[in-house]
Design a protein around this motif. Sequence first.
Motif, PDB file in Angstrom:
ATOM      1  N   UNK A 117       0.837  -1.201  -0.110  1.00 16.78           N
ATOM      2  CA  UNK A 117       0.028  -0.082  -0.087  1.00 16.78           C
ATOM      3  C   UNK A 117       0.783   1.281   0.091  1.00 16.78           C
ATOM      4  N   UNK A 118       1.997   0.823   0.271  1.00 14.74           N
ATOM      5  CA  UNK A 118       3.114   2.286   0.261  1.00 14.74           C
ATOM      6  C   UNK A 118       3.967   2.171  -0.879  1.00 14.74           C
ATOM      7  N   UNK A 119       3.601   2.511  -1.907  1.00 15.50           N
ATOM      8  CA  UNK A 119       4.544   2.314  -3.213  1.00 15.50           C
ATOM      9  C   UNK A 119       5.789   3.427  -3.083  1.00 15.50           C
ATOM     10  N   UNK A 120       6.615   3.402  -4.073  1.00 15.81           N
ATOM     11  CA  UNK A 120       7.822   3.943  -3.849  1.00 15.81           C
ATOM     12  C   UNK A 120       7.641   5.514  -3.838  1.00 15.81           C
ATOM     13  N   UNK A 121       6.621   6.073  -4.625  1.00 13.35           N
ATOM     14  CA  UNK A 121       6.399   7.410  -4.607  1.00 13.35           C
ATOM     15  C   UNK A 121       5.906   8.062  -3.218  1.00 13.35           C
ATOM     16  N   UNK A 122       4.967   7.085  -2.599  1.00 20.71           N
ATOM     17  CA  UNK A 122       4.646   7.401  -1.311  1.00 20.71           C
ATOM     18  C   UNK A 122       5.743   7.458  -0.265  1.00 20.71           C
ATOM     19  N   UNK A 123       6.526   6.498  -0.404  1.00 25.41           N
ATOM     20  CA  UNK A 123       7.823   6.379   0.341  1.00 25.41           C
ATOM     21  C   UNK A 123       8.776   7.460   0.366  1.00 25.41           C
ATOM     22  N   UNK A 124       8.765   8.136  -1.026  1.00 25.80           N
ATOM     23  CA  UNK A 124       9.649   9.105  -1.249  1.00 25.80           C
ATOM     24  C   UNK A 124       8.844  10.607  -0.285  1.00 25.80           C
ATOM     25  N   UNK A 125       7.638  10.857  -0.447  1.00 22.44           N
ATOM     26  CA  UNK A 125       7.212  11.732   0.221  1.00 22.44           C
ATOM     27  C   UNK A 125       7.094  11.728   1.697  1.00 22.44           C
ATOM     28  N   UNK A 126       7.071  10.593   2.391  1.00 24.61           N
ATOM     29  CA  UNK A 126       7.170  10.002   3.470  1.00 24.61           C
ATOM     30  C   UNK A 126       8.714  10.499   4.172  1.00 24.61           C
ATOM     31  N   UNK A 127       9.835  10.250   3.553  1.00 30.65           N
ATOM     32  CA  UNK A 127      11.170  10.290   3.726  1.00 30.65           C
ATOM     33  C   UNK A 127      11.281  11.856   3.503  1.00 30.65           C
ATOM     34  N   UNK A 128      10.700  12.524   2.616  1.00 28.52           N
ATOM     35  CA  UNK A 128      11.196  14.026   2.418  1.00 28.52           C
ATOM     36  C   UNK A 128      10.412  14.666   3.639  1.00 28.52           C
ATOM     37  N   UNK A 129       9.068  14.379   3.999  1.00 30.28           N
ATOM     38  CA  UNK A 129       8.233  14.808   5.278  1.00 30.28           C
ATOM     39  C   UNK A 129       9.120  14.784   6.402  1.00 30.28           C
ATOM     40  N   UNK A 130       9.460  13.624   6.579  1.00 31.60           N
ATOM     41  CA  UNK A 130      10.383  13.447   8.079  1.00 31.60           C
ATOM     42  C   UNK A 130      11.442  14.406   8.100  1.00 31.60           C
ATOM     43  N   UNK A 131      12.230  14.454   6.861  1.00 35.27           N
ATOM     44  CA  UNK A 131      13.665  15.312   6.894  1.00 35.27           C
ATOM     45  C   UNK A 131      12.931  16.698   7.286  1.00 35.27           C
ATOM     46  N   UNK A 132      11.981  17.147   6.472  1.00 37.04           N
ATOM     47  CA  UNK A 132      11.663  18.509   6.702  1.00 37.04           C
ATOM     48  C   UNK A 132      11.085  18.885   7.944  1.00 37.04           C
ATOM     49  N   UNK A 133      10.356  18.047   8.596  1.00 40.95           N
ATOM     50  CA  UNK A 133       9.862  18.137  10.030  1.00 40.95           C
ATOM     51  C   UNK A 133      10.958  18.301  11.006  1.00 40.95           C
ATOM     52  N   UNK A 134      12.194  17.265  10.761  1.00 41.53           N
ATOM     53  CA  UNK A 134      13.102  17.323  11.654  1.00 41.53           C
ATOM     54  C   UNK A 134      14.029  18.825  11.395  1.00 41.53           C
ATOM     55  N   UNK A 135      14.390  19.154  10.079  1.00 38.95           N
ATOM     56  CA  UNK A 135      14.883  20.335   9.817  1.00 38.95           C
ATOM     57  C   UNK A 135      14.309  21.486  10.401  1.00 38.95           C
ATOM     58  N   UNK A 136      13.063  21.450  10.413  1.00 40.67           N
ATOM     59  CA  UNK A 136      12.096  22.512  11.232  1.00 40.67           C
ATOM     60  C   UNK A 136      12.571  22.547  12.853  1.00 40.67           C
ATOM     61  N   UNK A 137      12.295  21.395  13.405  1.00 43.79           N
ATOM     62  CA  UNK A 137      13.005  21.407  14.765  1.00 43.79           C
ATOM     63  C   UNK A 137      14.346  21.747  14.940  1.00 43.79           C
ATOM     64  N   UNK A 138      15.276  21.308  14.343  1.00 46.02           N
ATOM     65  CA  UNK A 138      16.675  21.837  14.793  1.00 46.02           C
ATOM     66  C   UNK A 138      17.046  23.160  14.266  1.00 46.02           C
ATOM     67  N   UNK A 139      16.571  23.624  13.283  1.00 48.01           N
ATOM     68  CA  UNK A 139      16.747  25.107  12.739  1.00 48.01           C
ATOM     69  C   UNK A 139      15.673  25.953  12.521  1.00 48.01           C
ATOM     70  N   UNK A 140      14.670  25.733  12.071  1.00 46.38           N
ATOM     71  CA  UNK A 140      13.936  26.866  11.673  1.00 46.38           C
ATOM     72  C   UNK A 140      12.440  27.184  12.816  1.00 46.38           C
ATOM     73  N   UNK A 141      12.495  26.087  13.717  1.00 44.88           N
ATOM     74  CA  UNK A 141      11.470  26.818  14.853  1.00 44.88           C
ATOM     75  C   UNK A 141      12.037  27.796  15.673  1.00 44.88           C
ATOM     76  N   UNK A 142      11.390  28.427  16.543  1.00 48.64           N
ATOM     77  CA  UNK A 142      12.023  29.576  17.401  1.00 48.64           C
ATOM     78  C   UNK A 142      12.682  28.656  18.529  1.00 48.64           C
TER      79      UNK A 142
END
Length: 417
Positions: A186-211
Amino acid sequence: RRRASTSGAKPGHNSRKRALWIITVAALLLSIFLCIICFVVWMRRRRKGTEILHDQAAMNRPEEDALAWRLEQKSSEFILFDLSEILHATHNFSKENLLGQGGFGPVYKGQLPDGTEIAVKRLASHSGQGFTEFENEVELIAKLQHSNLVKLMGCCIKGEEKLLVYEYLPNKSLDFFIFDVNRTTLVDWNKRCVIIEGIAQGLLYLHKHSRLRIIHRDLKASNILLDQDMNPKISDFGLAKIFSTNDTQGSTKKVVGTYGYMAPEYASEGIYSIKSDVFSFGVLLLEILSGKKNSGFHQHEDFLNLLGYSWHLWEGGRCLELLEASIVEEIHAAEASRYINIALMCVQERADDRPTMSTVVSMLNSENVNLPEPKHPAYFNLRVSKEDESGSVPYSNNADTICSNNDLTITEEPDGR
């Protein structure tokens, strides 16, 4: 003569009457003035006494009430729910509404009177998460706003009941899909790419872009929730740490996290930094690519953890064998190699060798950039078995360790907090 003396007495008599009248009025005014002064003094003392009582009450108020007051003052969007509302929404925490068991207690689905669906995390009294962790999660995540972080709508604090109310995400968590052979398709490669990118962006926000600069410290597949469009949202901030902009790392004698996801410097020495989360992300990326858990992983040709097995294939030029069967036909060899390369860079043994999440995001989005060769990962010559999961951490030396057992967090605090 008698008339003259009578008329001469009248002015003296009138003068006495006038003086008496003046004295009377003055006394009356003075009395009124003194009354006013006394009233003002009394009011001030009363007000001061009330303030003292209020301050004493604040000092004696339970920490739960103090938290509720702070949250009310800081955010107009944050909701302090009544327990009756939560009980009604979850049908008294019925089994039918149980979504799963989180690290610190069960999670229930609920529905508010306006139709809004919610997920209620109920702090278990026997869990390792005390009020400090509960308070940490509430105050921290209430300040964060990002599309790849789960939204905390509010909380409820009533006696022994401590509840966190989140937005409801219908597709559960990432581990529900990638580790189940019946759901992994149910989780094809395109969905996994979106998930990987989203997790990375969320972590980047926590580490760098949040207050605040935030170290999550418990990033794992079960803490990645998925919305109706399979977009990922990082959850469970009970163990997170806040850094100032000038800090690069911290240390603790109380190690918390999940077996298989903890960076070596953190597990053995209690040293954590943004690179600790990068390590966890690398493990998670390998799990998404392979469909296999790092903890308890074993391969028939040898007993290795997923990191060791991935490194073994990479060194042998057979990295594509790592891919989960359902996505092999969907991904180009070069793209697969690039993702595995990035994952192995994230799990390198030395923290200084690992990239930042900013670099990781850039590498994920740059198809034509030549990536550096990764050095060997941590624990590449160890096996994290089921026996290890139920026992002590094999690589923990100096710190009291609090780890997750089968994705449930267990606390061991011989010395207390």
